[in-house]
Design a protein around this motif. Structure first.
Motif, mmCIF file in Angstrom:
data_model
loop_
_atom_site.group_PDB
_atom_site.id
_atom_site.type_symbol
_atom_site.label_atom_id
_atom_site.label_comp_id
_atom_site.label_asym_id
_atom_site.label_seq_id
_atom_site.Cartn_x
_atom_site.Cartn_y
_atom_site.Cartn_z
ATOM 1 N N GLN A 171 0.823 -1.198 0.000
ATOM 2 C CA GLN A 171 0.000 0.000 0.000
ATOM 3 C C GLN A 171 0.865 1.260 0.000
ATOM 4 O OE1 GLN A 171 -2.753 0.256 3.272
ATOM 5 N NE2 GLN A 171 -3.774 2.068 2.466
ATOM 6 N N VAL A 172 1.972 1.212 0.739
ATOM 7 C CA VAL A 172 2.857 2.376 0.818
ATOM 8 C C VAL A 172 3.585 2.605 -0.506
ATOM 9 C CG1 VAL A 172 4.930 3.322 1.911
ATOM 10 C CG2 VAL A 172 3.172 2.218 3.301
ATOM 11 N N PHE A 173 4.143 1.541 -1.075
ATOM 12 C CA PHE A 173 5.048 1.712 -2.208
ATOM 13 C C PHE A 173 4.380 1.589 -3.581
ATOM 14 C CE2 PHE A 173 8.057 0.040 1.108
ATOM 15 C CZ PHE A 173 8.653 1.270 1.340
ATOM 16 N N SER A 174 3.169 1.050 -3.639
ATOM 17 C CA SER A 174 2.547 0.841 -4.950
ATOM 18 C C SER A 174 2.209 2.160 -5.640
ATOM 19 C CB SER A 174 1.276 0.001 -4.802
ATOM 20 O OG SER A 174 0.332 0.660 -3.969
ATOM 21 N N ALA A 175 1.995 3.199 -4.855
ATOM 22 C CA ALA A 175 1.621 4.486 -5.445
ATOM 23 C C ALA A 175 2.815 5.389 -5.728
ATOM 24 C CB ALA A 175 0.651 5.211 -4.515
ATOM 25 N N VAL A 176 4.020 4.914 -5.436
ATOM 26 C CA VAL A 176 5.214 5.729 -5.660
ATOM 27 C C VAL A 176 5.423 5.944 -7.158
ATOM 28 C CG1 VAL A 176 7.726 5.762 -5.476
ATOM 29 C CG2 VAL A 176 6.350 5.048 -3.528
ATOM 30 N N GLU A 177 5.622 7.171 -7.555
ATOM 31 C CA GLU A 177 5.857 7.476 -8.966
ATOM 32 C C GLU A 177 7.338 7.623 -9.283
ATOM 33 O OE1 GLU A 177 3.537 10.816 -10.132
ATOM 34 O OE2 GLU A 177 1.617 9.845 -9.702
ATOM 35 N N ALA A 178 8.093 8.282 -8.419
ATOM 36 C CA ALA A 178 9.531 8.463 -8.641
ATOM 37 C C ALA A 178 10.272 7.260 -8.080
ATOM 38 C CB ALA A 178 10.009 9.753 -7.976
ATOM 39 N N ARG A 179 10.527 6.292 -8.941
ATOM 40 C CA ARG A 179 11.160 5.041 -8.512
ATOM 41 C C ARG A 179 12.640 5.057 -8.899
ATOM 42 N NH1 ARG A 179 7.642 0.520 -7.539
ATOM 43 N NH2 ARG A 179 5.510 1.303 -7.339
ATOM 44 N N PRO A 180 13.537 5.074 -7.924
ATOM 45 C CA PRO A 180 14.965 5.112 -8.250
ATOM 46 C C PRO A 180 15.426 3.828 -8.917
ATOM 47 C CG PRO A 180 14.640 4.771 -5.900
ATOM 48 C CD PRO A 180 13.285 5.061 -6.475
ATOM 49 N N ARG A 181 16.397 3.975 -9.808
ATOM 50 C CA ARG A 181 17.007 2.824 -10.467
ATOM 51 C C ARG A 181 18.048 2.225 -9.525
ATOM 52 N NH1 ARG A 181 16.262 2.368 -15.794
ATOM 53 N NH2 ARG A 181 18.326 1.467 -16.171
ATOM 54 N N VAL A 182 17.884 0.943 -9.223
ATOM 55 C CA VAL A 182 18.706 0.277 -8.208
ATOM 56 C C VAL A 182 19.503 -0.846 -8.855
ATOM 57 C CG1 VAL A 182 18.709 -0.933 -5.992
ATOM 58 C CG2 VAL A 182 16.955 0.798 -6.466
ATOM 59 N N GLY A 211 9.473 -0.232 -4.044
ATOM 60 C CA GLY A 211 9.266 1.016 -4.757
ATOM 61 C C GLY A 211 10.428 1.477 -5.597
ATOM 62 N N GLY A 212 11.253 0.541 -6.059
ATOM 63 C CA GLY A 212 12.363 0.873 -6.937
ATOM 64 C C GLY A 212 12.240 0.179 -8.273
ATOM 65 N N LEU A 213 13.193 0.452 -9.152
ATOM 66 C CA LEU A 213 13.291 -0.208 -10.449
ATOM 67 C C LEU A 213 14.641 -0.901 -10.549
ATOM 68 C CD1 LEU A 213 11.945 2.538 -12.902
ATOM 69 C CD2 LEU A 213 10.767 0.439 -12.217
ATOM 70 N N ASN A 214 14.633 -2.115 -11.036
ATOM 71 C CA ASN A 214 15.898 -2.797 -11.275
ATOM 72 C C ASN A 214 16.623 -2.080 -12.412
ATOM 73 O OD1 ASN A 214 18.016 -4.567 -11.395
ATOM 74 N ND2 ASN A 214 16.837 -6.282 -12.220
ATOM 75 N N ALA A 215 17.830 -1.632 -12.172
ATOM 76 C CA ALA A 215 18.565 -0.855 -13.171
ATOM 77 C C ALA A 215 18.991 -1.699 -14.364
ATOM 78 C CB ALA A 215 19.791 -0.208 -12.534
ATOM 79 N N VAL A 216 19.024 -3.016 -14.203
ATOM 80 C CA VAL A 216 19.479 -3.903 -15.277
ATOM 81 C C VAL A 216 18.290 -4.676 -15.830
ATOM 82 C CG1 VAL A 216 20.938 -5.868 -15.875
ATOM 83 C CG2 VAL A 216 21.758 -4.146 -14.252
ATOM 84 N N ASP A 217 18.016 -4.499 -17.112
ATOM 85 C CA ASP A 217 16.931 -5.258 -17.735
ATOM 86 C C ASP A 217 17.363 -5.914 -19.034
ATOM 87 O OD1 ASP A 217 17.139 -3.112 -19.418
ATOM 88 O OD2 ASP A 217 15.168 -2.282 -18.995
ATOM 89 N N GLY A 218 18.665 -5.918 -19.307
ATOM 90 C CA GLY A 218 19.162 -6.480 -20.553
ATOM 91 C C GLY A 218 19.472 -7.960 -20.492
ATOM 92 N N PHE A 219 19.388 -8.548 -19.309
ATOM 93 C CA PHE A 219 19.624 -9.984 -19.181
ATOM 94 C C PHE A 219 18.898 -10.503 -17.951
ATOM 95 C CE2 PHE A 219 23.333 -7.879 -17.200
ATOM 96 C CZ PHE A 219 23.261 -8.369 -15.900
#
Length: 308
Positions: A171-182, A211-219
């Motif tokens: 509930q806390v993190f699902s609405a986060v818009e600014a998700r840092p690349r981790v 509430g973050g984004l995985n910085a690596v999506d190429g593999f």
């Protein structure tokens, strides 16, 4: 694990419990994460393989049945005092069978398969527990372990608590818009390229839950991080296990590694350090792990304090 197979396995486990077959002294058959039918009885002596599986056994209050664990079973600390059957993917049947277990609970991907088959051939049930890196996957683990050990009431109680904690975090993190690349670094060395987490990993699962984004999506999985890949990933945050950082020599040593030094996270000195088993285990402490990580990714958010 195939989603349809996982759903069938969990449903079978729940039916096993709901029909009373998992009662205090009953025997019954369930379908595990591999689709195999496994006959189990209650009050078994257990060998547990997989840190999350062992944590669930303790959370269910069944630690007195444990004969041994594997080398990834580091929490709670009492688990490390039990006999160690080795790394989960490099098991040998003979030492496990010598302990006289009545059931082996093994996380999905434990093996090698030949070792598990040898244990089955010796007449010891092997229940393979699903390992999906999502909140639902955590609950599926609890369902399977509780059904396999015949403690459905305790399983429902634990499941409800964990589900409530996970819902609070989501509930806390699902609405986060600014998700840092981790960028999660599994292993780091001065002599070879750092191992980074790609997609379809437990690292990606916990980063997204927090509430973050995985910085690596190429593999997929974990691969060496080249300087080019580091530049492309452009992480805002570096995430690393405490033990890995200690072995490397601390934060300054991490920031001196060429491919790491190229990243925005390194330039800004933004490093998050956590216990690896807590972070990646996707066991009953997953909500606490997501909350701890989320506080560091989003320091201005009000994140609930969750009890263990």
């Amino acid at each position: 694990m195939n989603p349809m197979l996982r759903a069938a396995a969990v449903l079978a486990a729940l039916l096993f419990a709901a029909t009373g077959m998992g009662g205090a002294a009953a025997a019954g058959t369930l379908v595990d994460a591999t689709g195999k039918e496994v006959t189990v009885t209650a009050n078994q002596r257990i060998v547990s393989v997989g840190g999350a599986v062992t944590e669930i056994v303790y959370a269910l209050g069944l630690e007195d049945r444990l004969l041994a664990v594997d080398s990834t079973s580091l929490h709670p600390a009492a688990a490390t005092e039990l006999p160690d059957v080795g790394y989960m993917r490099q098991l040998s049947a003979e030492p496990i069978l010598a302990l006289g277990p009545e059931v082996v609970l093994a996380i999905e991907d434990a093996g090698p398969p030949a070792a598990l088959d040898q244990i089955r051939d010796a007449g010891v049930p092997v229940v393979v527990v699903p390992d999906d890196y999502t909140p639902d996957g955590v609950l599926d683990k609890i369902d399977m372990v509780a059904a396999a050990l015949g403690v459905e009431a305790k399983g429902r109680e634990l499941r409800d608590k964990v589900a409530a904690d996970l819902a609070a975090v989501r509930q806390v993190f699902s609405a986060v818009e600014a998700r840092p690349r981790v960028l999660f670094l599994l292993a780091v060395s001065r002599s070879r390229a750092a191992m980074a987490a790609g997609s379809a990993t437990s690292a990606e699962g916990i980063i997204e839950l927090a509430g973050g984004l995985n910085a690596v999506d190429g593999f997929e999985s974990y691969r060496p991080l080249s300087p080019e890949a580091a530049v492309t990933a452009a992480p805002e945050v570096l995430l690393i296990g405490q033990r890995s950082l200690d072995l490397l020599g601390g934060r300054e040593a991490l920031l001196e590694i060429p491919e790491i030094a190229l990243t925005p996270a390194a330039r800004n000195g933004r490093i998050v350090v956590m216990d690896t088993l807590l972070l990646l285990g996707f066991g009953p402490r997953t909500a606490q792990a997501a909350a701890e990580l989320g506080r560091q990714l989003h320091p201005t958010l009000a994140v609930p304090v969750l009890s263990p």
